[in-house]
Every structure is written in C-alpha cells, then in structure tokens.
Design a protein around this motif. Structure first.
Motif: not given
Length: 362
Positions: A20-25, A29-34
C-alpha cells in the motif's frame, strides 16, 4: 505514539514491507516494468537485485497484489541457505502440493501434474524466490530443471529470482551458465536520489493523512536524511520514524536538518553502545566457558559430556544468558562443590575393604 500528535491515521514509516506504501521511483518503475514484461512472456527467469532495504520485497508484493488469482497462481519462497534436497519440497509446499514421504521422482511427478492441471484450467504458475543469493548452485539447478516442464510449447512455470547485489556475481559463475540462458530480463534496483528521497517521504506521509505543516520538513532536513541514509528506503524509514518520535517528545512541529543530525548522532551512539555490550557479553561468555572447561576437566565423565557438541552448545547458551557477575558466582559455587566431591573421592578407603582385597591378591 507520535501519530496522534501529528494527526496521522497510522505509522508512515513502518519497516514491514507494505504494498500500500509502494513508491514508484524511476528505478522501481523500471523494475516493475521488467516484472510485468516477464509475466507477459510467461517463461524463463526474471532476476531483480538490490541493496538490503532497497524495496525489492515491497516491489514484488505490489506486483502480486495486482495479479488476478483466477489467472495466475503465485507462490513466494524465502530462501535461507536452501540446498537441492529441500528446494523441491519447499516449492511443493508453497504451491500446496502434498510432498510427505515422496521420493524425488514422485515429487517431481506431483509438481508436474499440478502445473499441468493449472494450465488445463487456464491458469499460470509463478514462483517468486526472495533472498536468492542464499541458494546453493545445486538448488538453483533444481529450479532451472523445473523450468523445463512444458505442455506442448507452453512453459508450465515461470520464476522471479529476487536477491541482494552478490547474486549478480553468483550469476556470472560457470555453474550458472545454463540458468543465464533462461534469464529473459534482469535489473538492479539502485537507491533513491535526493529528490526521490524527498518525494518518498512525502508519499508515505500523505498515505496516512499528513498535512505539510504537521510536521513540516525544511529543505535541509530532506538533504540531511538523504546523506544519512544514502537513499535506501528502509534506512529512510528507520531514521524518519525516530525523527518523528523525537519531534513528538520535544513538541516540535517544524523539523530541520539540525533535528535530523541530532537523531542520527543518537542512533549511531546507540549502535556503538550496543556493539560494546555485545562484545562485553561475548568476552564474559568466553571466560565463563573456559572456567567451565577447567572445572569439568577434573571429572572425566563431565569432561566427556562437554566434548559432545549438543552439550557444549547448551553450556554456551547458558554462558550467554547470564551476565558476568552471575556467571562468576555460579562458577565459584561449582568449583567449591567439585573440590568437596574430589576430597570425598580421594579420601581413605574403608579398612575392611582393603583387607579383603589383600586376601584376594594373596
């Protein structure tokens, strides 16, 4: 404690990973995209590495929270020096596959049957292995072999390997050549920069109803937090939690670089004091173990018992659990008891027994 003072609805800087506290630095964001790309490919391995506290687990949990359980069955495994003999059973347990009393061949068959049944029902299997740097090469090889399971041209299992920076070096080893060929994407999650650190702190505060004036952070406060933490999210959480506590105790609504420096200095002092106490306890424990060994050597049976590793471990635990003064007092009592016992054992033998023995010899 400080939440009500600052009118917050909860703790903004808890250490437990919370999606719930995820911050998209930029990096996150790039890691999430991978990771999302890997899910789209539905095969092979995705490798994500990062420093301790960089936000890897929060990243993965955030992704898992987005998944549709009707389409993806995900299992998470935290490795702690897992070898090949255990990895398959842990994978089976993570997916809820019974594995009791099964040998390796039957266990592999049970896993394959489960994965095939998922595919037949229109679902996919995803295995997330956290702390992957702790896996032995043989365990990694077992995971690679699981990726060979296929139904026609469809892979039955996809794996995400999440680990600390040393896992990147492990991956370059000769034993990992076959695994590297199965890796479709990898990414190293770095620290936040100073601007991202500021945005990260504000993001977490806003999540619990923060108003910028309660408390307020000066520009040099954000800079001091970044310098002290090097932009590592978990370190930021630890420092900011203590900073808000200090602000509450001193009734301050405005936090500056000075308050940050004071809290950081206090935490460093606590760390040094903790290390000094640990060292003192270790010295006392070692001294106590030496005294126990010296006394025990006077009684052969006890000396033999302490040679046993399990018994020695118990003595070691006892030495650690008591402080030096109590250990010294107990050992002094033990020495007195042993001394008394030895005197009894070495005392004069009954005369009647001695005459009988003489007759037997004659």
């Amino acid at each position: 404690m400080y939440e009500s003072y600052y009118k917050l609805s909860g703790k903004p800087f808890q250490l437990n990973p919370d999606p719930a506290f995820f911050f998209g630095s930029r990096g996150h964001k790039r890691a999430m995209a991978y990771l999302e790309y890997g899910l789209h490919q539905n095969e092979g391995f995705i490798v994500i590495t990062g420093e301790i506290g960089a936000g890897k687990t929060t990243l993965v949990r955030s992704l898992l929270q987005k998944l549709d359980p009707a389409k993806v069955v995900a299992a998470q495994l935290v490795s702690t020096q897992i070898d090949a003999d255990d990895i398959l059973r842990l994978v089976a347990a993570a997916f809820g596959v019974p594995s009791k009393d099964l040998d390796k061949a039957d266990l592999l068959l049970a896993l394959e049957t489960f994965l095939v049944s998922l595919t037949a029902n229109g679902k996919r299997a995803l295995l997330v292995v956290d702390e992957a740097q702790n896996l032995t090469p043989r365990a990694v090889e077992e995971l690679r072999m699981l990726s060979n399971f296929q139904l026609e041209d469809h892979a039955l299992l996809q794996s995400f390997l999440i680990g600390q920076p040393e896992f990147r070096e492990i991956m370059q080893g000769e034993q990992m050549q076959q695994l590297r060929q199965r890796v479709i994407a990898s990414y190293h999650l770095g620290p936040l920069d100073v601007e991202e650190t500021k945005a990260y702190i504000e993001h977490r505060l806003k999540h619990v109803g923060w108003h910028p004036d309660s408390p307020s952070f000066s520009a040099d406060a954000f800079e001091a937090i970044y310098r002290a933490t090097n932009g590592i999210p978990r370190r930021i959480n630890t420092l900011c939690d203590r900073l808000l506590l200090a602000g509450f105790l001193s009734e301050k609504l405005a936090l500056t670089g000075r308050e940050v420096d004071d809290v950081q200095a206090e935490m460093k002092e606590e760390h040094r004091a903790g290390r000094s106490q640990s060292t003192a306890r270790l010295v006392a424990a070692n001294r106590g173990e030496q005294r126990v060994a010296e006394v025990a050597a006077q009684i052969p049976d006890l000396a033999q018992a302490i040679v046993d590793p399990a018994t020695a471990a118990q003595f070691s635990a006892l030495a650690r659990d008591f402080d030096a003064a109590r250990v010294e007092a107990r050992l002094a009592h033990l020495e007195h008891t042993v001394s008394t016992l030895l005197k009894l054992l070495n005392g004069p033998v009954d005369s009647s027994d001695g005459s009988d023995q003489d007759k037997a010899v004659n």
